[in-house]
Structure formats: C-alpha cells, structure tokens
Design an enzyme around this catalytic site. Structure first.
Site, mmCIF file in Angstrom:
data_model
loop_
_atom_site.group_PDB
_atom_site.id
_atom_site.type_symbol
_atom_site.label_atom_id
_atom_site.label_comp_id
_atom_site.label_asym_id
_atom_site.label_seq_id
_atom_site.Cartn_x
_atom_site.Cartn_y
_atom_site.Cartn_z
ATOM 1 N N ASP A 46 3.517 -7.495 9.769
ATOM 2 C CA ASP A 46 3.004 -7.526 11.142
ATOM 3 C C ASP A 46 3.259 -8.889 11.795
ATOM 4 O O ASP A 46 2.887 -9.100 12.958
ATOM 5 C CB ASP A 46 1.533 -7.098 11.219
ATOM 6 C CG ASP A 46 0.616 -7.986 10.415
ATOM 7 O OD1 ASP A 46 1.099 -8.926 9.758
ATOM 8 O OD2 ASP A 46 -0.614 -7.737 10.450
ATOM 9 N N SER A 47 3.954 -9.782 11.080
ATOM 10 C CA SER A 47 4.539 -10.973 11.721
ATOM 11 C C SER A 47 5.480 -10.519 12.837
ATOM 12 O O SER A 47 5.840 -11.306 13.719
ATOM 13 C CB SER A 47 5.293 -11.826 10.699
ATOM 14 O OG SER A 47 6.165 -11.026 9.921
ATOM 15 N N ASP A 85 3.471 -3.050 6.709
ATOM 16 C CA ASP A 85 2.091 -3.530 6.867
ATOM 17 C C ASP A 85 1.220 -2.516 7.593
ATOM 18 O O ASP A 85 1.619 -1.962 8.628
ATOM 19 C CB ASP A 85 2.073 -4.816 7.702
ATOM 20 C CG ASP A 85 2.056 -6.069 6.847
ATOM 21 O OD1 ASP A 85 1.927 -5.967 5.612
ATOM 22 O OD2 ASP A 85 2.168 -7.163 7.435
ATOM 23 N N LYS A 114 1.209 -2.329 2.877
ATOM 24 C CA LYS A 114 0.528 -3.580 2.478
ATOM 25 C C LYS A 114 -0.692 -3.751 3.368
ATOM 26 O O LYS A 114 -0.641 -3.471 4.559
ATOM 27 C CB LYS A 114 1.479 -4.774 2.620
ATOM 28 C CG LYS A 114 0.814 -6.120 2.311
ATOM 29 C CD LYS A 114 1.809 -7.266 2.146
ATOM 30 C CE LYS A 114 2.314 -7.855 3.428
ATOM 31 N NZ LYS A 114 1.277 -8.428 4.309
ATOM 32 N N GLU A 116 -4.287 -6.576 3.864
ATOM 33 C CA GLU A 116 -4.775 -7.918 3.548
ATOM 34 C C GLU A 116 -6.184 -7.870 2.968
ATOM 35 O O GLU A 116 -7.051 -7.174 3.508
ATOM 36 C CB GLU A 116 -4.779 -8.781 4.815
ATOM 37 C CG GLU A 116 -3.389 -9.043 5.361
ATOM 38 C CD GLU A 116 -3.403 -9.938 6.601
ATOM 39 O OE1 GLU A 116 -4.490 -10.427 6.998
ATOM 40 O OE2 GLU A 116 -2.325 -10.152 7.168
ATOM 41 N N GLU A 179 -0.352 -15.803 -0.167
ATOM 42 C CA GLU A 179 0.065 -16.606 1.000
ATOM 43 C C GLU A 179 -0.678 -17.934 1.025
ATOM 44 O O GLU A 179 -1.917 -17.987 1.012
ATOM 45 C CB GLU A 179 -0.186 -15.831 2.303
ATOM 46 C CG GLU A 179 0.214 -16.670 3.522
ATOM 47 C CD GLU A 179 0.548 -15.859 4.757
ATOM 48 O OE1 GLU A 179 0.574 -14.614 4.706
ATOM 49 O OE2 GLU A 179 0.805 -16.498 5.795
HETATM 50 O O1 KIV Z 1 3.500 -10.131 8.153
HETATM 51 C C1 KIV Z 1 4.225 -10.697 7.318
HETATM 52 O O2 KIV Z 1 5.409 -10.987 7.544
HETATM 53 C C2 KIV Z 1 3.622 -11.030 6.031
HETATM 54 C C3 KIV Z 1 4.340 -12.055 5.216
HETATM 55 C C4 KIV Z 1 4.007 -13.396 5.775
HETATM 56 C C5 KIV Z 1 4.017 -11.956 3.783
HETATM 57 O O3 KIV Z 1 2.606 -10.538 5.686
#
Ligand code: KIV
Length: 257
Positions: A46-47, A85, A114, A116, A179
């Site tokens: 989610d970056s 994510d 994924k 968090e 992270e």
């Molecule tokens: O959102 C993302 O790109 C991430 C990475 C920083 C691991 O979670």
C-alpha cells in the site's frame, strides 16, 4: 499474459536461511521488469498510495486501489508469487471483514495477502489461513498506524518483537516482513522463528530483503535513508522528455518526409 505455475507460499517458506530478494510493484509494465530481473516474490504494497497515487500516507488507499493494481501486477507476470496488501480499514473491525477483503484480492489474482500487526492481528491471520488464504505478516514499524499516530521510530523492544513474531508464525503466516527493526533484534527474531523474515531497513540478518521499487529506481523523491538507490529513472525520464520537447519545438520531430 498467460500464467505459468506460480511460486507457492510453501516454496517461499522453504527458502528460510537462503537470502532472496523481494521487490514491490504496482503496474504490469514495471512488474514485468521485476520478474525479468529474476525476482520472483513481488509485493503490491500500500506504499502504492505515496509512490504512485501521490497521497501523504497509506491511510487513503482503498481496497479497490489494491484490487486494480494487484490485478495489473498479476497480469504483467507469469510465475512470480504476488503478495497484495490489505489496506487500512479492511481488517481492523473483524475477521469477516478481513476474509471478505482478502477474497477480493485473491479474485484479482493475489497469491497471498499481507496485513500489519503482530499479537494484535494474530486472530485475523488465523481466520484468513483457515479460509485458505495464505498470509504474509508485517511487524516492527507499521506504516498504517505510523502515518496516523505512532510514528516511524525504529523498533528496539526485544520482548515485544519476539512475541509478535511468534504470534504471527503460530497463527499460520508463511513469512513476515520486519520493517525498521534494530539489526541485532532482527537477527534474534530471524533465529527464533521457522518462517522467513523479509527485512526493510532492518539489517542484513533477515532471510530476505524488500525495497519499494520507486525508491530503488529513483522514481520517488522522499525515499527513507536506509534505501539504496540502484538507478536514477527520474533523471533518465526527464532527459528523454526534454529531448522530445526540444525536437517538437524545433520542428525536427516528426521528421519531414
Ligand atoms: O507497502 C509496502 O510497500 C510495504 C513494504 C514497505 C514492506 O509494506
């Protein structure tokens, strides 16, 4: 693009102890480059919100955004395992929400999802894996709450990190992102669990490393200090675009018959 057999979560898990690269991607074109470079684990993080969509934090990223960009990465690749994510707001309220959102990502082609959190989300991870959806966990600095409140301070609390790592492993995660965890602590966590640790800003002892593609290729101006920039694609793009603009202004493109 027709898909061959993709790398499975079990095969990733079996890489424990052998260093391997992971890279983010958000669209078909750059995902193809990542795969052609021999990187077969791709994270649609989610970056996305910051490096592609121009938001200040990940909080604005929606499930629809992740479905659209996750699907694009899957279509641009053949055998890479694509982790997508679960964005903020899709799993905080309960297991059912989490499973529904994860199913939307799986329908878009995700090989796993994924989310968090450690001890706090262990029940969610167990619910997702019970529903047949493989999960990569993410502990240490958690960008979703960090952007709202908790901040991006490096994690150094050994007992808390070990508890988080053990909780996500016990809940069924096949790998875990660490992270911005202190390097010595990352080494301890990597030793303590049987699933691969995927480090970002967490030192060399993790089983795998992940970088945000736009940071690594020089496409995002606010990369964190631990990032190694492997190329300056912004510079290449600006120079090519200046050449194009100059040729159009000079009347040399397109060439006259
Ligand atoms: O959102 C993302 O790109 C991430 C990475 C920083 C691991 O979670």
């Amino acid at each position: 693009m027709a898909s061959e057999k993709r790398l499975t979560p079990g095969a990733i898990r079996a890489r424990k102890g052998t260093p391997f690269p992971v890279m983010t991607a958000y669209d078909a074109a750059l995902a193809r480059c990542v795969e052609e470079a021999g990187i077969d684990v791709i994270l649609v993080g989610d970056s996305l919100g910051m490096v592609v969509l121009g938001y200040a934090t990940t909080a604005a990223v929606s499930l629809d955004d992740m479905v659209r960009h996750g699907g694009a990465v899957v279509r641009g690749t053949r055998r890479a395992h694509v982790i997508v994510d679960l964005p903020f707001g899709t799993y905080e309220a309960g297991d059912e929400d989490a499973v529904r959102a994860a199913i939307a990502l799986v329908r878009a082609g995700a090989g796993s999802v994924k989310l968090e959190g450690g001890v706090r989300v262990a029940a969610r991870i167990a619910a997702l894996t019970a529903a047949g959806i493989p999960v990569c966990a993410h502990i240490g600095v958690l960008p979703q709450p960090a952007g709202l409140d908790t901040g991006f301070r490096r994690k150094t609390d050994t007992a808390a990190l070990l508890a988080d790592a053990r909780a996500v492993e016990a809940a069924g995660a096949f790998a875990v992102v660490l992270e911005m965890v202190d390097a010595q602590l990352s080494a301890e966590v990597t030793q303590a669990i049987a699933i691969p640790t995927i480090g970002i800003g967490s030192g060399p002892a993790c089983d795998a490393q992940v970088l945000v593609l736009h940071d690594a290729l020089g496409l995002y101006p606010n990369a964190p200090p631990f990032v190694k920039q492997y190329a300056d694609l912004s510079g290449v793009a600006i120079s090519a675009l200046r050449d194009y603009a100059a040729e159009v202004r000079a009347g040399t493109f397109p060439p006259r018959p």
